[in-house]
Write a protein that holds these residues in place. Structure first.
Motif, PDB file in Angstrom:
ATOM      1  N   LYS A   1       0.836  -1.195   0.000  1.00  0.00           N
ATOM      2  CA  LYS A   1       0.000   0.000   0.000  1.00  0.00           C
ATOM      3  C   LYS A   1       0.874   1.249   0.000  1.00  0.00           C
ATOM      4  O   LYS A   1       1.971   1.252   0.562  1.00  0.00           O
TER       5      LYS A   1
ATOM      6  N   SER B   1       0.751   6.503   3.719  1.00  0.00           N
ATOM      7  CA  SER B   1      -0.243   7.521   4.047  1.00  0.00           C
ATOM      8  C   SER B   1       0.426   8.695   4.757  1.00  0.00           C
ATOM      9  O   SER B   1       1.554   8.572   5.248  1.00  0.00           O
TER      10      SER B   1
ATOM     11  N   ARG C   1       1.392   7.601   8.197  1.00  0.00           N
ATOM     12  CA  ARG C   1       2.542   6.692   8.176  1.00  0.00           C
ATOM     13  C   ARG C   1       3.833   7.439   7.882  1.00  0.00           C
ATOM     14  O   ARG C   1       4.892   7.142   8.448  1.00  0.00           O
TER      15      ARG C   1
ATOM     16  N   ASN D   1       6.338   7.817  -2.041  1.00  0.00           N
ATOM     17  CA  ASN D   1       5.712   6.714  -2.804  1.00  0.00           C
ATOM     18  C   ASN D   1       6.255   6.694  -4.239  1.00  0.00           C
ATOM     19  O   ASN D   1       5.538   7.004  -5.196  1.00  0.00           O
TER      20      ASN D   1
ATOM     21  N   LEU E   1       1.121  12.810  -2.544  1.00  0.00           N
ATOM     22  CA  LEU E   1       0.737  12.708  -1.138  1.00  0.00           C
ATOM     23  C   LEU E   1       0.328  14.080  -0.601  1.00  0.00           C
ATOM     24  O   LEU E   1       0.970  15.088  -0.888  1.00  0.00           O
TER      25      LEU E   1
ATOM     26  N   SER F   1       0.910  16.172   5.795  1.00  0.00           N
ATOM     27  CA  SER F   1       0.303  16.715   7.012  1.00  0.00           C
ATOM     28  C   SER F   1       1.207  17.790   7.600  1.00  0.00           C
ATOM     29  O   SER F   1       2.412  17.854   7.297  1.00  0.00           O
TER      30      SER F   1
END
Length: 460
Positions: free
Chosen positions: A5, A8, A11, A33, A42, A45
């Motif tokens: 996956k 995120s 993560r 990624n 992405l 954050s």
């Protein structure tokens, strides 16, 4: 087998926190990624930005950090918190980059972030670290645009006044602090107390200690007691210093090695070295492990008493107790040996330092070189000069002059040429050294041949 996956935002923050290498952390941030669709980048954050900026700032990777800040500025989903910029300003302060700290402070509003007294305090502290005292004053004068000065603001100003040696100005800031209704805290009193004790104004320091609790309701902390004890030791008031130490114990304040080292130094100075060992025993009983500073104080005391055997025994004890001697430990002994004309022992110790796991520094070489010149061991001094210059260390100019003058008196031309060659390699030949060398050549050779000798010196 399930396909992996993509990472995120949550993560990514976890991975950034775990990554110790700032370069790898930056690679991870920029390309979390690499094997997935680049059309869906992405959504970083705020925590990820905070983590990578902090890692880059601590590593002094400022250009990379500025690139991330520029990327953060383009974000429209959130506004960064002021703490991020406070940290960046602090990084620039530690790196002695005051202009960049100011630029960061001025750019905060461009990130849709409101400036408050917190970022202003960060800037004041950064400028203080850089020794930019005039800019500290200018920043304070404009602080009301961002908020009302608080205790932290005034503490920084008091510290700045103390740094430039203006205790009267520090008191004026303290008085203004009270007039504006800002309550002083333990840091305020600790800073003032330290400066008073440094200037041996012990009467005022003890009056301030009484006012701390009686007037302001602030309990004196260990830093206050440590300053007072050091001040008392400085004026040989050992009895009062020991009484304060006992008061610290009664008040359940933790005694550190600085307190004990001050007492040990004062005991040696008062000719009471036997009691110093009792201090070491007390430290162990109270759970305060003697550190390098403590042992170095003992070594210094024994060297001043010319008891070098005892000084070496302390070195051995340090190793036995798991406290590694540092270069200061050895430099103190080298200096003591040189002072007493024991230059052979000093030279042997310096040569033995690598075996002892300690690399000699510029002070090590300068101390030995100065000692050799003082005792007119010019041949040995010339060898040490060559070695220290090879290692990138420069001797004091006064010592070079002493060496060259000594060689001039001996009229030995071969050794001065070696010295001149060493000084030339270190780019340390000044006008006075050159003049003495020429005079030496003229004195050694016949005057008619002096130009030939000078040509030899120039070629060398």
């Amino acid at each position: 087998m399930k396909p992996p996956k993509p990472i995120s935002p949550f993560r990514l923050s976890s991975l950034l926190r775990l990554q110790k290498d700032p370069t790898l952390a930056l690679q991870l941030f920029r390309s979390p990624n690499p094997n997935f669709n680049p059309k869906k980048p992405l959504r970083y954050s705020l925590l990820s930005y905070d983590l990578i900026i902090s890692k880059l700032g601590r590593a002094k990777m400022f250009d990379e950090m500025e690139q991330i800040l520029h990327q953060l500025k383009q974000e429209t989903r959130f506004s960064p918190g002021e703490i991020i910029f406070c940290n960046v300003i602090s990084f620039y302060g530690r790196a002695k980059l005051p202009d960049r700290a100011i630029q960061t402070f001025e750019s905060i509003t461009g990130y849709r972030c409101k400036r408050t007294v917190k970022s202003a305090n960060s800037l004041l502290n950064a400028l203080l670290r850089c020794g930019e005292f005039e800019k500290v004053r200018e920043t304070f004068l404009g602080i009301y645009k961002d908020g009302t000065p608080d205790a932290c603001t005034y503490n920084i100003l008091i510290h700045a006044c103390c740094r430039i040696g203006s205790l009267d100005d520090a008191w004026n800031v303290f008085d203004e602090m009270k007039r504006r209704g800002v309550l002083p805290n333990a840091v305020t009193f600790g800073t003032l107390m330290y400066q008073l004790c440094m200037n041996l104004r012990l009467k005022e320091a003890f009056k301030l200690k009484e006012d701390m609790l009686g007037v302001y309701g602030v309990k004196p902390n260990a830093y206050v007691y440590t300053s007072l004890i050091r001040g008392l030791c400085g004026i040989d008031e050992l009895s009062s210093a020991f009484r304060l130490k006992e008061e610290m114990v009664r008040n359940e304040l933790k005694l550190d090695s600085v307190v004990y080292s001050s007492l040990i130094s004062a005991l040696f100075k008062a000719g009471r070295k036997e009691e110093a060992f009792g201090i070491l025993d007390e430290m162990k009983e109270l759970g305060c492990k003697p550190d390098t500073v403590t042992y170095n104080t003992m070594i210094n005391g024994f060297c001043k008493e010319k008891d070098f055997e005892a000084a070496f025994r302390i070195l051995d004890e340090m190793v036995e107790k798991g406290c590694k001697p540092d270069v200061i430990s050895y430099n103190v002994i080298i200096g003591g040996l040189c002072k007493e004309g024991k230059w052979i022992e000093a030279k042997d110790l310096l040569e033995d330092l690598p075996r002892r796991g300690c690399a000699p520094d510029v002070v090590s070489y300068r101390t030995l070189f100065d000692g050799l010149c003082h005792w007119k061991q010019f041949k040995e001094a010339a060898f040490i000069l060559e070695e220290m210059i090879f290692k990138g260390f420069a001797p004091r100019s006064a010592s070079i002059t002493k060496l060259v003058d000594g060689l001039f008196q001996e009229c030995n031309l071969e050794l001065p040429l070696t010295v001149l060659d060493s000084l030339g390699k270190g780019n340390l030949v000044d006008v006075d050294t050159w003049r003495i060398m020429v005079l030496m050549a003229c004195k050694k050779e016949k005057l008619s041949n002096s130009s030939k000798v000078v040509d030899t010196l120039v070629i060398t």
